[in-house]
Design a protein around this motif. Structure first.
Motif, PDB file in Angstrom:
ATOM      1  N   ALA A  40       0.801  -1.220   0.000  1.00 23.60           N
ATOM      2  CA  ALA A  40       0.000   0.000   0.000  1.00 23.60           C
ATOM      3  C   ALA A  40       0.837   1.274   0.000  1.00 23.60           C
ATOM      4  N   ASN A  41       2.135   1.179   0.368  1.00 28.28           N
ATOM      5  CA  ASN A  41       2.944   2.388   0.419  1.00 28.28           C
ATOM      6  C   ASN A  41       3.366   2.867  -0.972  1.00 28.28           C
ATOM      7  N   VAL A  42       3.121   2.061  -1.989  1.00 28.79           N
ATOM      8  CA  VAL A  42       3.436   2.477  -3.362  1.00 28.79           C
ATOM      9  C   VAL A  42       2.261   3.297  -3.895  1.00 28.79           C
ATOM     10  N   GLU A  43       2.525   4.509  -4.351  1.00 23.43           N
ATOM     11  CA  GLU A  43       1.480   5.417  -4.809  1.00 23.43           C
ATOM     12  C   GLU A  43       1.247   5.247  -6.312  1.00 23.43           C
ATOM     13  N   LEU A  44      -0.023   5.150  -6.686  1.00 21.30           N
ATOM     14  CA  LEU A  44      -0.390   5.005  -8.089  1.00 21.30           C
ATOM     15  C   LEU A  44       0.111   6.185  -8.916  1.00 21.30           C
ATOM     16  N   ASP A  45      -0.051   7.400  -8.400  1.00 27.38           N
ATOM     17  CA  ASP A  45       0.373   8.589  -9.145  1.00 27.38           C
ATOM     18  C   ASP A  45       1.873   8.573  -9.429  1.00 27.38           C
ATOM     19  N   ASP A  46       2.650   8.027  -8.485  1.00 25.36           N
ATOM     20  CA  ASP A  46       4.095   7.943  -8.698  1.00 25.36           C
ATOM     21  C   ASP A  46       4.412   7.007  -9.856  1.00 25.36           C
ATOM     22  N   LEU A  47       3.722   5.875  -9.900  1.00 27.04           N
ATOM     23  CA  LEU A  47       3.949   4.926 -10.993  1.00 27.04           C
ATOM     24  C   LEU A  47       3.557   5.542 -12.330  1.00 27.04           C
ATOM     25  N   ILE A  48       2.436   6.253 -12.352  1.00 26.55           N
ATOM     26  CA  ILE A  48       1.984   6.879 -13.597  1.00 26.55           C
ATOM     27  C   ILE A  48       2.991   7.917 -14.062  1.00 26.55           C
ATOM     28  N   GLN A  49       3.495   8.721 -13.142  1.00 28.45           N
ATOM     29  CA  GLN A  49       4.469   9.758 -13.500  1.00 28.45           C
ATOM     30  C   GLN A  49       5.726   9.130 -14.092  1.00 28.45           C
ATOM     31  N   VAL A  50       6.228   8.084 -13.450  1.00 29.73           N
ATOM     32  CA  VAL A  50       7.420   7.401 -13.952  1.00 29.73           C
ATOM     33  C   VAL A  50       7.108   6.730 -15.286  1.00 29.73           C
ATOM     34  N   GLY A  51       5.897   6.188 -15.399  1.00 27.46           N
ATOM     35  CA  GLY A  51       5.498   5.547 -16.648  1.00 27.46           C
ATOM     36  C   GLY A  51       5.451   6.519 -17.814  1.00 27.46           C
ATOM     37  N   MET A  52       5.028   7.749 -17.551  1.00 28.48           N
ATOM     38  CA  MET A  52       5.012   8.761 -18.609  1.00 28.48           C
ATOM     39  C   MET A  52       6.429   9.094 -19.070  1.00 28.48           C
ATOM     40  N   ILE A  53       7.365   9.055 -18.134  1.00 32.58           N
ATOM     41  CA  ILE A  53       8.764   9.257 -18.503  1.00 32.58           C
ATOM     42  C   ILE A  53       9.231   8.100 -19.391  1.00 32.58           C
ATOM     43  N   GLY A  54       8.802   6.889 -19.028  1.00 34.62           N
ATOM     44  CA  GLY A  54       9.127   5.731 -19.850  1.00 34.62           C
ATOM     45  C   GLY A  54       8.532   5.827 -21.236  1.00 34.62           C
ATOM     46  N   LEU A  55       7.312   6.370 -21.336  1.00 33.33           N
ATOM     47  CA  LEU A  55       6.667   6.558 -22.632  1.00 33.33           C
ATOM     48  C   LEU A  55       7.448   7.560 -23.470  1.00 33.33           C
TER      49      LEU A  55
END
Length: 243
Positions: A40-55
């Motif tokens: 639960a300590n992993v934030e969805l918004d953080d993953l999305i932000q990093v994913g956009m960098i990956g995109l």
């Protein structure tokens, strides 16, 4: 227009603005798939932000001459960026893994001894904890998941622990076969859960209900739902490790 077709501008270059808009939903989808298997300590918004960098990185590196569809290429870069972020963030501590395994071990011993699913108080006693302390521990290991066959083996601290939790196995026929076998075993294991925990698992995974919604249905707090979920996962992992 196919999602897998890259969009170019008049200069023959990828249209960054349009591509980001078109494939942002891919980033969100991958983030939701991944976070369902993480604490639960992993934030969805953080993953999305990093994913956009990956995109963005995928857009800069894509070469249509390689014969690979852009969506396939981008998916690899996006997931890779998320995994790198999770590794760097030490998403699940060594002590957290130990607590998780301690609970599973206690559940397994009690099931062998009692021939039934142990009660919370029995698990707490087996671990030498008071019931409130045990329930607090369940909250702290919240988010533990079991999804793939590979997660049923290996020692604590394995370097590929993260990969075995969130790696994409869709392109691996053996992994798909193992996943089907795991799902069949999982269905049987769920049938052996206490009734309330079966409800939690069904509402959470089959009906995509969040913790607040499940709590309202059961008439308990969200914290209690977290405890029931963590305990269910520990029971299932204990059963499936022997599968």
């Amino acid at each position: 227009m196919s999602r897998s077709q890259p969009i170019y501008n008049s200069n023959g270059q990828l249209d960054a603005k349009t591509m980001l808009e078109q494939y942002s939903s891919l980033v969100r989808r991958l983030a939701h798939q991944m976070i369902a298997r993480l604490p639960a300590n992993v934030e969805l918004d953080d993953l999305i932000q990093v994913g956009m960098i990956g995109l963005t990185d995928a857009m800069s590196r894509f070469d249509i001459k390689q014969g690979v569809q852009f969506e396939t290429f981008a998916t690899q870069r996006i997931r890779g960026a998320m995994l790198d972020e999770l590794r760097g963030g030490d998403w699940m501590s060594r002590s957290g893994r130990k607590h998780q395994r301690d609970i599973e071990g206690a559940v397994h011993k009690l099931e062998q001894r009692l021939g039934r699913a142990p009660h919370e108080s029995e698990i707490a006693a087996e671990m030498g904890l008071s019931l409130p302390d045990y329930q607090d521990l369940l909250n702290r290991v919240r988010g533990t998941q079991l999804v793939y066959l590979e997660d049923m083996s290996g020692d604590e601290g394995d370097s590929d622990y993260l990969d075995r939790h969130v790696a994409d196995t869709d392109a691996d026929p053996l992994a798909r076969l193992n996943d089907r076998r795991m799902r069949e075993a999982l269905v049987e294991a769920i049938k052996g859960l206490p009734e309330r925990e079966q409800y939690v698992m069904s509402m959470y995974y089959e009906h995509d209900m969040n913790l607040k919604e499940i709590a309202a249905v059961l008439g308990v707090t969200e914290s209690r739902v977290c405890q029931l979920h963590s305990q269910s996962i520990a029971r299932l992992r204990a059963k499936l490790r022997a599968w």
